[in-house]
Each structure stands twice: as C-alpha cells, then as structure tokens.
Design a protein around this motif. Structure first.
Motif, PDB file in Angstrom:
ATOM      1  N   PRO A 353       0.821  -1.219   0.000  1.00 36.31           N
ATOM      2  CA  PRO A 353       0.000   0.000   0.000  1.00 36.31           C
ATOM      3  C   PRO A 353       0.850   1.261   0.000  1.00 36.31           C
ATOM      4  CG  PRO A 353      -0.898  -1.604   1.529  1.00 36.31           C
ATOM      5  CD  PRO A 353       0.413  -2.159   1.061  1.00 36.31           C
ATOM      6  N   ILE A 354       0.492   2.206  -0.851  1.00 35.85           N
ATOM      7  CA  ILE A 354       1.241   3.457  -1.002  1.00 35.85           C
ATOM      8  C   ILE A 354       0.792   4.425   0.083  1.00 35.85           C
ATOM      9  CG2 ILE A 354       1.809   5.330  -2.583  1.00 35.85           C
ATOM     10  CD1 ILE A 354       0.959   3.403  -4.857  1.00 35.85           C
ATOM     11  N   SER A 355       1.750   4.997   0.795  1.00 38.25           N
ATOM     12  CA  SER A 355       1.430   5.846   1.941  1.00 38.25           C
ATOM     13  C   SER A 355       1.499   7.332   1.634  1.00 38.25           C
ATOM     14  CB  SER A 355       2.375   5.532   3.109  1.00 38.25           C
ATOM     15  OG  SER A 355       3.726   5.603   2.681  1.00 38.25           O
ATOM     16  N   SER A 356       2.200   7.737   0.558  1.00 38.77           N
ATOM     17  CA  SER A 356       2.349   9.169   0.296  1.00 38.77           C
ATOM     18  C   SER A 356       2.708   9.403  -1.164  1.00 38.77           C
ATOM     19  CB  SER A 356       3.436   9.766   1.198  1.00 38.77           C
ATOM     20  OG  SER A 356       3.626  11.141   0.927  1.00 38.77           O
ATOM     21  N   VAL A 357       2.269  10.549  -1.702  1.00 40.23           N
ATOM     22  CA  VAL A 357       2.644  10.992  -3.048  1.00 40.23           C
ATOM     23  C   VAL A 357       2.997  12.473  -2.973  1.00 40.23           C
ATOM     24  CG1 VAL A 357       1.193   9.302  -4.224  1.00 40.23           C
ATOM     25  CG2 VAL A 357       0.268  11.553  -3.679  1.00 40.23           C
ATOM     26  N   ALA A 358       3.840  12.931  -3.920  1.00 40.76           N
ATOM     27  CA  ALA A 358       4.236  14.341  -3.946  1.00 40.76           C
ATOM     28  C   ALA A 358       4.683  14.710  -5.350  1.00 40.76           C
ATOM     29  CB  ALA A 358       5.356  14.611  -2.943  1.00 40.76           C
ATOM     30  N   PHE A 359       4.319  15.927  -5.786  1.00 39.38           N
ATOM     31  CA  PHE A 359       4.765  16.472  -7.066  1.00 39.38           C
ATOM     32  C   PHE A 359       6.012  17.320  -6.854  1.00 39.38           C
ATOM     33  CE2 PHE A 359       0.211  15.892  -8.085  1.00 39.38           C
ATOM     34  CZ  PHE A 359       0.328  15.224  -9.302  1.00 39.38           C
ATOM     35  N   SER A 360       6.916  17.307  -7.846  1.00 40.04           N
ATOM     36  CA  SER A 360       8.045  18.233  -7.816  1.00 40.04           C
ATOM     37  C   SER A 360       7.559  19.620  -8.211  1.00 40.04           C
ATOM     38  CB  SER A 360       9.146  17.766  -8.767  1.00 40.04           C
ATOM     39  OG  SER A 360       8.678  17.762 -10.105  1.00 40.04           O
ATOM     40  N   GLU A 361       8.297  20.647  -7.803  1.00 39.72           N
ATOM     41  CA  GLU A 361       7.857  22.016  -8.032  1.00 39.72           C
ATOM     42  C   GLU A 361       7.796  22.353  -9.519  1.00 39.72           C
ATOM     43  OE1 GLU A 361       6.564  25.863  -7.609  1.00 39.72           O
ATOM     44  OE2 GLU A 361       6.521  24.182  -6.217  1.00 39.72           O
ATOM     45  N   ASN A 362       8.702  21.790 -10.333  1.00 35.37           N
ATOM     46  CA  ASN A 362       8.658  22.089 -11.768  1.00 35.37           C
ATOM     47  C   ASN A 362       7.554  21.320 -12.494  1.00 35.37           C
ATOM     48  OD1 ASN A 362       9.673  19.494 -11.896  1.00 35.37           O
ATOM     49  ND2 ASN A 362      11.732  20.120 -12.524  1.00 35.37           N
ATOM     50  N   GLY A 363       6.901  20.399 -11.801  1.00 31.90           N
ATOM     51  CA  GLY A 363       5.780  19.673 -12.381  1.00 31.90           C
ATOM     52  C   GLY A 363       6.165  18.507 -13.260  1.00 31.90           C
ATOM     53  N   TYR A 364       7.458  18.167 -13.338  1.00 33.13           N
ATOM     54  CA  TYR A 364       7.896  17.096 -14.220  1.00 33.13           C
ATOM     55  C   TYR A 364       7.822  15.720 -13.560  1.00 33.13           C
ATOM     56  CZ  TYR A 364       9.817  20.745 -17.257  1.00 33.13           C
ATOM     57  OH  TYR A 364       9.965  21.830 -18.082  1.00 33.13           O
ATOM     58  N   HIS A 365       7.975  15.666 -12.239  1.00 33.61           N
ATOM     59  CA  HIS A 365       8.111  14.391 -11.549  1.00 33.61           C
ATOM     60  C   HIS A 365       7.021  14.214 -10.491  1.00 33.61           C
ATOM     61  CE1 HIS A 365      12.616  14.966 -12.580  1.00 33.61           C
ATOM     62  NE2 HIS A 365      12.007  14.297 -13.542  1.00 33.61           N
ATOM     63  N   LEU A 366       6.736  12.947 -10.217  1.00 33.53           N
ATOM     64  CA  LEU A 366       5.816  12.558  -9.152  1.00 33.53           C
ATOM     65  C   LEU A 366       6.498  11.463  -8.342  1.00 33.53           C
ATOM     66  CD1 LEU A 366       2.982  12.476  -7.785  1.00 33.53           C
ATOM     67  CD2 LEU A 366       2.314  10.811  -9.524  1.00 33.53           C
ATOM     68  N   ALA A 367       6.577  11.645  -7.026  1.00 31.42           N
ATOM     69  CA  ALA A 367       7.216  10.665  -6.149  1.00 31.42           C
ATOM     70  C   ALA A 367       6.161   9.951  -5.321  1.00 31.42           C
ATOM     71  CB  ALA A 367       8.227  11.344  -5.230  1.00 31.42           C
ATOM     72  N   SER A 368       6.444   8.681  -4.996  1.00 30.85           N
ATOM     73  CA  SER A 368       5.539   7.894  -4.157  1.00 30.85           C
ATOM     74  C   SER A 368       6.358   6.918  -3.326  1.00 30.85           C
ATOM     75  CB  SER A 368       4.522   7.129  -5.013  1.00 30.85           C
ATOM     76  OG  SER A 368       5.177   6.256  -5.918  1.00 30.85           O
ATOM     77  N   CYS A 369       5.879   6.615  -2.128  1.00 35.04           N
ATOM     78  CA  CYS A 369       6.538   5.622  -1.279  1.00 35.04           C
ATOM     79  C   CYS A 369       5.476   4.706  -0.692  1.00 35.04           C
ATOM     80  CB  CYS A 369       7.361   6.283  -0.175  1.00 35.04           C
ATOM     81  SG  CYS A 369       6.395   7.179   1.054  1.00 35.04           S
ATOM     82  N   ASP A 370       5.863   3.454  -0.401  1.00 36.32           N
ATOM     83  CA  ASP A 370       4.894   2.496   0.126  1.00 36.32           C
ATOM     84  C   ASP A 370       5.344   1.964   1.479  1.00 36.32           C
ATOM     85  OD1 ASP A 370       6.730   0.360  -0.268  1.00 36.32           O
ATOM     86  OD2 ASP A 370       6.018   0.038  -2.305  1.00 36.32           O
ATOM     87  N   GLU A 371       4.479   1.173   2.085  1.00 38.03           N
ATOM     88  CA  GLU A 371       4.737   0.648   3.423  1.00 38.03           C
ATOM     89  C   GLU A 371       5.844  -0.400   3.437  1.00 38.03           C
ATOM     90  OE1 GLU A 371       1.007  -0.746   4.851  1.00 38.03           O
ATOM     91  OE2 GLU A 371       0.079   1.251   4.889  1.00 38.03           O
ATOM     92  N   GLY A 372       6.267  -0.864   2.270  1.00 36.72           N
ATOM     93  CA  GLY A 372       7.378  -1.802   2.189  1.00 36.72           C
ATOM     94  C   GLY A 372       8.729  -1.124   2.077  1.00 36.72           C
ATOM     95  N   GLY A 373       8.762   0.218   2.077  1.00 42.22           N
ATOM     96  CA  GLY A 373      10.016   0.951   1.986  1.00 42.22           C
ATOM     97  C   GLY A 373      10.474   1.229   0.573  1.00 42.22           C
ATOM     98  N   THR A 374       9.625   1.016  -0.421  1.00 45.01           N
ATOM     99  CA  THR A 374       9.985   1.289  -1.813  1.00 45.01           C
ATOM    100  C   THR A 374       9.572   2.710  -2.179  1.00 45.01           C
ATOM    101  OG1 THR A 374       9.702  -1.026  -2.429  1.00 45.01           O
ATOM    102  CG2 THR A 374       9.679   0.583  -4.209  1.00 45.01           C
ATOM    103  N   VAL A 375      10.514   3.452  -2.760  1.00 42.94           N
ATOM    104  CA  VAL A 375      10.256   4.817  -3.224  1.00 42.94           C
ATOM    105  C   VAL A 375      10.417   4.825  -4.741  1.00 42.94           C
ATOM    106  CG1 VAL A 375      10.919   7.242  -3.072  1.00 42.94           C
ATOM    107  CG2 VAL A 375      11.129   5.759  -1.064  1.00 42.94           C
ATOM    108  N   LYS A 376       9.447   5.399  -5.430  1.00 46.18           N
ATOM    109  CA  LYS A 376       9.487   5.457  -6.890  1.00 46.18           C
ATOM    110  C   LYS A 376       9.281   6.890  -7.355  1.00 46.18           C
ATOM    111  CE  LYS A 376       7.842   0.747  -7.802  1.00 46.18           C
ATOM    112  NZ  LYS A 376       9.043   0.303  -8.554  1.00 46.18           N
TER     113      LYS A 376
END
Length: 459
Positions: A353-376
């Motif tokens: 399960p994904i716990s958080s998402v965030a956009f970069s300020e320039n709008g090019y990237h989207l980050a996400s992390c899950d409860e297993g410790g994986t960040v994409k």
C-alpha cells in the motif's frame, strides 16, 4: 351472388374483368384506394376501369322481426332507452371518479410546492449564514456556471505560472549537498499527544501537526496553537489553514474557525489561489470544493473495490491531482483531471500500500513511497517509472523541496534526504517519523513522530 369482401348481397354489384370476383362498388373502391390499386382477394393489380357494373334488380332488405309490429317496435325503443340510461349513469360515475382524482392530484401538487418553497428558504438561509462565517454549509449541487467559473480560474492560474515556474532557477541561498551531509537532529518538542501528519509552509515558516487528538499550529514566534478536534488531514491557505475529518473546517492564522463544509474526508489539499481545494474520501472519491462559497462543486466517480491509502495532492499547475489507490490488492498512483474528474493515468509498480505521493515544483516528476520501503519517481511527461530505490523501514511520507532538487523520505526508522539528479543519499537520520518536510531553501527538515514530537534536522 355475394360480395367477395362483405359476404353480403351487393346493392351496386361490380365484377372484376381480371379476376372475375364480385364486389360491392363502394367497398371495392375504398379497398383499391387503400391498397394502391390491388385486388383485396388476389393481390393482383386492379384499377377502377377494370370493374364492370352488373345489371340486376335492387334487392329489398327484409324488415327485422323486432320491427314488424307496433308492440315489437315499442319494446325495441324501450331497450334502446334503457341502454342509453345505463350508459349515461356509467359516464356520470366515471366523471365523478375523475374529478376526485384530479382534486387529489391538485392537493398533492400544492403540498409539494409548499415543501419546495420551505426547503428553498432553508437552503438560502443556510447559505447566507455560511457566507457570513457563522454556520455549517450542507454539501449540495451547484449549477454549471459555478463549475465553469472554477475551471476558468484554475486555467488562468496555469497560464500565468506554468511557463515561468518551469524556467525558474534554484535560489542562490539553496542548501548545497555538502551542507546537507552535515545535518543532525535536534531534541524533539512535544506538540500533540499523537500525530498522523505534518505540513510546512515555506513562506511563513509555520508548521501544522495533526492527529486523532487535534491539530497544532506551530510558528517560530508563537507558542503552538492547539485545537482539540480529531483531524485526518490539513494544509495551509494563503490566509489561514484547512483541515478535514468529520467535516472540512476553514481556520484563520489565529486558529479561529471561519466556516465548515459537511462531509467525511481523510485528506485535503488547497489550490495555490486559495479559492479552491480537493478533498479525498476513504472510498477513493475526491471532491472539488469552493472555499469562497463553502460548498462542493463536483465529485469524482469510484471504481468498485477502490480504497484511498494516501493523501491527495494538487499538481503545481493546478489542473491535475494525484492520490494512491488500492484496488483488490493492486496498488497504484492515479492521476485525474480537475476539470471533468476523470482519471487520465495510473502508475503501477508498488507491491505494498502506497502511503504518500508528492509532485516536484517544476511539475515534471511525481514521487511515491509504500509501506514496504519502496520509493518510486515517475516521469509525468513520458508517463513511465524514472527511478526506484529502497529505504529502511516502512515508508510514511515523501516530499520535494521548493526547487525540486532534493527529496526527503520519512520512515518508521529514519529520515532520508536524497539528491534527485545523482540519485544519491545525502544524509540519513535515525529517528522514527510519520511525516517530514523541507524548510525554506532546503535549509533543514522538520519531521514529526507518531507521539506528536516535532524534530528539526539541520545544521
């Protein structure tokens, strides 16, 4: 001789020269007119010119037995009169029943009009009370004009800021990678009994900490202001803050309540104009909210089995939003257009399960992390995975700094700051955290643990 149509002795007999059938003149003429000159018996073409009159004595129809004597005729007239009286009685009875039904329908219509008038007055009174900041607004549908006005406002903001933001250079006072490597944590400051989320405003330097026991507004120049109201999500406004839980509440900077909007939500995020916000439900549906009118403008649809697992975030352009959704064991980051509330893409790849998402300020990237410790990290231009890495502990939150150069990940065991382009860790601080955000110009990080302790990480 009998008519081929009526089966009776014809008064004006005619015979077809083509088929040899005998007809009553008036009947065959009507039949030919209705069938476009086709014989009603054989279906062959037959024109009026093909009918030959038959010379014969006109037959005198015998008088019926019931009309052969005066007593019989009187009895026949009496029967007809009785039938007429019975029919008249039935007609009057039906008319009376119809009048009663009409009267009942008119009464129901009048009662419905009174109810509608009362509800309209109550709605107008509630809206007037809410606009004055003294009451609670019930979520309701608004007309299309309000939606079009909202979309026009969001589009104007996008046109005014998208090009300049993407070309913006990093500020000269932005912390360098070598400076970040020297960061260390300070002693935690207790602000709440327990916490579930954190937000930081780089413009004012203020921090929000919220959880089941309430929300704390922390400013460097003031003692934390605490409101004992269970809160599941919060964000800053240009002139105040916005919280959600059992309802959505608008506060001033001094934590004075400015109005509420009914509806249970688990996350909320405000548009940079401060006029609109999006709020996410546990079902995965999200609502577009007008903060000026204090009402819900539109709500997205929900797919069967959807459940929201993260907060919802506005893209810096303000035209799309993103949130993490789990559907029957599949974990993905979904992106929607704000204009029509329709999903435009879903990023798959997380196994927990994904716990958080965030956009970069320039709008090019989207980050996400899950409860297993994986960040994409996801590339929003190419709509594909850009980078993936593992951190210790269960991922709780992820956030970019205002320049988009650094990424902070908070987990149950540490807080990790990573440089985006080289994709390398700069510092890892051993502290349990459920949320972390960068300070102004990445001069530090503020984090909060599950016990409501606020930790500053920096020089």
């Amino acid at each position: 001789m009998y008519c081929a149509i009526s089966g009776e002795v014809p008064q004006q007999p005619v015979v077809s020269r083509k088929t040899g059938h005998l007809f009553e003149r008036r009947l065959i003429e009507k039949a030919l007119q209705a069938s476009e000159n086709r014989c009603p018996v054989t279906g062959e073409e037959l024109k009026p010119e093909d009918l030959l009159p038959v010379a014969c004595d006109l037959a005198q129809r015998p008088r019926p037995l019931s009309a052969t004597s005066l007593p019989a005729m009187l009895a026949m007239f009496q029967n007809e009169w009785d039938d007429l009286v019975v029919e008249s009685h039935a007609t009057r009875k039906q008319l009376h029943a119809t009048r009663r039904e009409l009267s009942h329908a008119l009464y129901q219509h009048d009662a419905a009009c009174r109810v509608i008038a009362r509800l309209t007055k109550e709605r107008d009174d509630a809206l007037a009370l809410a606009r004055s900041g003294q009451g609670v607004v019930v979520t309701q549908q608004v007309d299309q004009a309000a939606l079009e006005q909202a979309y026009a406002c969001l589009q104007d903001y996008w046109k005014a800021t998208s090009k300049t933001r993407k070309k913006r250079k990093a500020p000269a006072q932005l912390a360098s990678a070598s400076q970040i490597k020297t960061w260390s944590p300070q002693k935690p400051a207790k602000v709440l009994g327990s916490a579930s989320g954190l937000a930081h405003d780089v413009k004012s330097g203020s921090t929000l900490v919220w959880g089941p026991q309430g929300i704390a507004y922390c400013s460097s120049a003031k003692k934390p202001l605490v409101v004992d109201k269970p809160t599941s999500g919060a964000c800053f406004l240009p002139q105040g803050l916005l919280t959600c839980g059992d309802n959505i509440t608008i506060y001033s900077s001094s934590m004075e309540e400015q109005g509420t909007i009914q509806g249970t939500y688990q996350s909320v995020d405000a548009h940079n104009t401060g006029k609109y916000a999006v709020a996410l439900k546990a079902t995965g549906a999200w609502s577009l909210i007008s903060l000026e009118a204090k009402t819900v403008l539109a709500e997205s649809s929900v797919d069967p089995g959807d459940a929201a697992t993260s907060s919802i975030k506005f893209h810096p352009d303000g035209m799309i939003v993103a949130a993490a959704i789990s559907t029957n064991g599949a974990h993905r980051v979904k992106v929607w257009e704000v204009k029509d509330q329709k999903p435009v893409h879903a990023f798959d790849g997380h196994s927990a399960p994904i716990s958080s998402v965030a956009f970069s300020e320039n709008g090019y990237h989207l980050a996400s992390c899950d409860e297993g410790g994986t960040v994409k990290l996801w590339d929003l231009r190419k709509l594909k995975e850009l980078k993936s890495f593992q951190v210790d502990g269960a991922g709780a939150s992820v956030a970019f700094d205002s320049s988009g150069k650094y990424l902070v990940v908070s987990t149950t065991t540490n807080v990790v700051v990573r440089e985006v382009k080289p994709w390398s860790d700069l510092v890892s601080v051993e502290t349990s955290s459920i949320g972390a955000c960068f300070l102004t110009d990445a001069q530090g990080v503020v984090a909060v643990d599950g016990g409501g302790g606020l930790v500053s990480i920096g020089k």
